[in-house]
Design a protein around this motif. Structure first.
Motif, mmCIF file in Angstrom:
data_model
loop_
_atom_site.group_PDB
_atom_site.id
_atom_site.type_symbol
_atom_site.label_atom_id
_atom_site.label_comp_id
_atom_site.label_asym_id
_atom_site.label_seq_id
_atom_site.Cartn_x
_atom_site.Cartn_y
_atom_site.Cartn_z
ATOM 1 N N ASN A 60 -24.615 -42.049 -8.730
ATOM 2 C CA ASN A 60 -25.786 -41.228 -8.268
ATOM 3 C C ASN A 60 -25.498 -39.749 -9.028
ATOM 4 O OD1 ASN A 60 -27.469 -42.413 -6.005
ATOM 5 N ND2 ASN A 60 -25.433 -42.887 -5.314
ATOM 6 N N THR A 61 -24.370 -39.653 -9.866
ATOM 7 C CA THR A 61 -24.345 -38.643 -10.696
ATOM 8 C C THR A 61 -24.790 -38.764 -12.227
ATOM 9 O OG1 THR A 61 -22.436 -37.850 -9.327
ATOM 10 C CG2 THR A 61 -22.454 -36.737 -11.674
ATOM 11 N N PRO A 62 -25.542 -37.772 -12.747
ATOM 12 C CA PRO A 62 -25.926 -38.170 -14.140
ATOM 13 C C PRO A 62 -24.748 -38.126 -14.956
ATOM 14 C CG PRO A 62 -27.258 -36.491 -13.252
ATOM 15 C CD PRO A 62 -26.397 -36.761 -12.010
ATOM 16 N N LEU A 63 -24.873 -38.952 -16.122
ATOM 17 C CA LEU A 63 -23.818 -39.184 -17.167
ATOM 18 C C LEU A 63 -23.455 -37.832 -17.862
ATOM 19 C CD1 LEU A 63 -21.727 -40.701 -18.540
ATOM 20 C CD2 LEU A 63 -23.420 -41.745 -20.059
ATOM 21 N N THR A 64 -24.568 -36.786 -18.009
ATOM 22 C CA THR A 64 -24.329 -35.706 -18.793
ATOM 23 C C THR A 64 -23.530 -34.906 -17.977
ATOM 24 O OG1 THR A 64 -26.587 -36.001 -19.715
ATOM 25 C CG2 THR A 64 -25.331 -33.861 -19.866
ATOM 26 N N LEU A 65 -23.655 -34.875 -16.550
ATOM 27 C CA LEU A 65 -22.732 -33.910 -15.752
ATOM 28 C C LEU A 65 -21.365 -34.572 -15.877
ATOM 29 C CD1 LEU A 65 -25.001 -33.234 -12.605
ATOM 30 C CD2 LEU A 65 -24.583 -31.928 -14.621
ATOM 31 N N VAL A 66 -21.154 -35.802 -15.930
ATOM 32 C CA VAL A 66 -19.819 -36.276 -16.010
ATOM 33 C C VAL A 66 -19.199 -35.883 -17.266
ATOM 34 C CG1 VAL A 66 -18.283 -38.573 -15.954
ATOM 35 C CG2 VAL A 66 -20.230 -38.389 -14.555
ATOM 36 N N PHE A 67 -19.762 -35.881 -18.503
ATOM 37 C CA PHE A 67 -19.434 -35.346 -19.503
ATOM 38 C C PHE A 67 -19.084 -34.043 -19.614
ATOM 39 C CE2 PHE A 67 -20.707 -39.336 -21.992
ATOM 40 C CZ PHE A 67 -19.978 -38.953 -23.070
ATOM 41 N N ALA A 68 -19.917 -33.166 -18.811
ATOM 42 C CA ALA A 68 -19.683 -31.827 -18.966
ATOM 43 C C ALA A 68 -18.404 -31.364 -17.982
ATOM 44 C CB ALA A 68 -21.011 -30.940 -18.233
ATOM 45 N N PHE A 69 -18.374 -32.097 -17.189
ATOM 46 C CA PHE A 69 -17.032 -32.015 -16.123
ATOM 47 C C PHE A 69 -15.687 -32.104 -17.034
ATOM 48 C CE2 PHE A 69 -13.365 -33.605 -13.907
ATOM 49 C CZ PHE A 69 -13.266 -32.566 -13.186
ATOM 50 N N PHE A 70 -15.806 -33.207 -17.825
ATOM 51 C CA PHE A 70 -14.559 -33.451 -18.749
ATOM 52 C C PHE A 70 -14.405 -32.601 -19.872
ATOM 53 C CE2 PHE A 70 -14.553 -37.307 -16.003
ATOM 54 C CZ PHE A 70 -13.241 -37.543 -15.607
ATOM 55 N N VAL A 71 -15.461 -32.270 -20.247
ATOM 56 C CA VAL A 71 -15.354 -31.618 -21.782
ATOM 57 C C VAL A 71 -15.295 -30.010 -21.328
ATOM 58 C CG1 VAL A 71 -16.821 -30.635 -23.669
ATOM 59 C CG2 VAL A 71 -16.820 -33.072 -23.025
ATOM 60 N N PHE A 72 -15.817 -29.750 -20.258
ATOM 61 C CA PHE A 72 -15.659 -27.998 -19.887
ATOM 62 C C PHE A 72 -15.086 -27.549 -18.636
ATOM 63 C CE2 PHE A 72 -19.917 -28.707 -22.202
ATOM 64 C CZ PHE A 72 -19.696 -28.000 -23.267
ATOM 65 N N ALA A 73 -15.163 -28.367 -17.693
ATOM 66 C CA ALA A 73 -14.653 -27.904 -16.586
ATOM 67 C C ALA A 73 -12.941 -28.346 -16.227
ATOM 68 C CB ALA A 73 -15.079 -28.409 -15.233
ATOM 69 N N TYR A 74 -12.761 -29.634 -16.803
ATOM 70 C CA TYR A 74 -11.520 -30.272 -16.791
ATOM 71 C C TYR A 74 -10.354 -29.379 -17.663
ATOM 72 C CZ TYR A 74 -7.423 -33.406 -17.196
ATOM 73 O OH TYR A 74 -6.450 -34.012 -17.186
ATOM 74 N N PRO A 75 -10.665 -28.734 -18.594
ATOM 75 C CA PRO A 75 -9.814 -27.917 -19.550
ATOM 76 C C PRO A 75 -9.076 -27.059 -18.813
ATOM 77 C CG PRO A 75 -11.384 -28.787 -20.790
ATOM 78 C CD PRO A 75 -11.865 -29.127 -19.662
ATOM 79 N N LEU A 76 -10.203 -26.309 -17.799
ATOM 80 C CA LEU A 76 -9.770 -25.248 -16.944
ATOM 81 C C LEU A 76 -8.589 -25.509 -15.917
ATOM 82 C CD1 LEU A 76 -13.136 -23.733 -16.068
ATOM 83 C CD2 LEU A 76 -11.720 -23.121 -17.890
ATOM 84 N N LEU A 77 -8.450 -27.120 -15.441
ATOM 85 C CA LEU A 77 -7.360 -27.255 -14.907
ATOM 86 C C LEU A 77 -5.933 -27.082 -15.189
ATOM 87 C CD1 LEU A 77 -8.972 -30.216 -13.070
ATOM 88 C CD2 LEU A 77 -9.097 -27.891 -12.144
ATOM 89 N N GLU A 78 -6.010 -27.249 -16.679
ATOM 90 C CA GLU A 78 -4.729 -27.259 -17.396
ATOM 91 C C GLU A 78 -3.827 -28.265 -17.009
ATOM 92 O OE1 GLU A 78 -3.323 -23.038 -16.993
ATOM 93 O OE2 GLU A 78 -4.985 -22.301 -18.221
ATOM 94 N N ILE A 79 -4.169 -29.407 -16.941
ATOM 95 C CA ILE A 79 -3.314 -30.412 -16.467
ATOM 96 C C ILE A 79 -2.858 -31.265 -17.893
ATOM 97 C CG2 ILE A 79 -2.965 -32.548 -15.418
ATOM 98 C CD1 ILE A 79 -5.404 -31.665 -13.426
#
Length: 215
Positions: A60-79
């Motif tokens: 139920n999550t648009p694929l674009t939002l999944v992309f946006a998370f891993f491209v923009f939000a995930y790097p902020l976690l610095e894992i």
């Protein structure tokens, strides 16, 4: 034809990236999707709840939002630092595996319950029953919808173009910069995807024919 020949330096490498993106994502989605399906049919309530929550949330999550998370939000976690290509692969795997899960689960439900009971009577564990008895039969019965899901995955790879991945979906913007006819260029892109989908359809027919004989 001139648009294609004059821009082979775009079409060749970009379609190759699309194929690589699809292959990595397909393998990852099949593995994760099968694991999720096993969780969905597990006798352990916590495992079933985890699988159901994942599938419900991701589907139920648009694929674009999944992309946006891993491209923009995930790097902020610095894992772990991911390249744009790797982030696109991960996003496609996370999204597509939810659909693969439901396809595999539907196949598992087609296997007669008596076979699992026979396995338990022989002393097999839940994992052994699934891996040795249920899953081989389930995958045979869901070849058409499974390939259809992979075809959808192939077409979804074009979304990666909006997140700095140089694949087939990005060809139009490069043609625009070069001043070439974008409409003709997109027709060649469409033809390329038609050929790739035709290859997957041939694989589907081959698997159906082989597995129907095996049954």
């Amino acid at each position: 034809m001139n648009v294609l020949l004059d821009n082979l330096d775009l079409y060749g490498p970009f379609f190759l990236t699309t194929i690589e993106l699809f292959l990595w994502s397909a393998v990852g989605s099949l593995i994760l999707g099968t694991i999720l399906a096993m969780l969905r049919v597990s006798p352990v309530l916590a495992f079933r709840a985890a699988g159901t929550t994942y599938v419900t949330l991701i589907r139920n999550t648009p694929l674009t939002l999944v992309f946006a998370f891993f491209v923009f939000a995930y790097p902020l976690l610095e894992i772990v630092k991911l390249s744009f290509f790797t982030a696109a692969v991960v996003a496609l795997i996370v999204y597509t595996s939810a659909f693969i899960c439901e396809v595999v689960r539907s196949g598992i439900n087609t296997v007669p319950v008596g076979q699992a009971e026979a396995g338990r009577a022989l002393g097999l564990t839940f994992g052994q029953i699934l891996g040795q008895i249920v899953l081989p039969q389930a995958l045979r019965s869901v070849a058409p919808p499974l390939i259809s899901t992979l075809i959808a995955l192939l077409k979804n790879t074009t979304i990666a173009a909006g997140f700095s991945v140089a694949e087939a979906g990005a060809i139009r913007s490069y043609l625009s910069e070069r001043g070439d006819n974008q409409l003709i260029g997109l027709l060649w892109v469409a033809l390329g995807f038609i050929i790739l989908v035709a290859v997957l359809s041939l694989i589907q027919r081959s698997l159906e024919k082989r597995w129907s004989v095996a049954r």
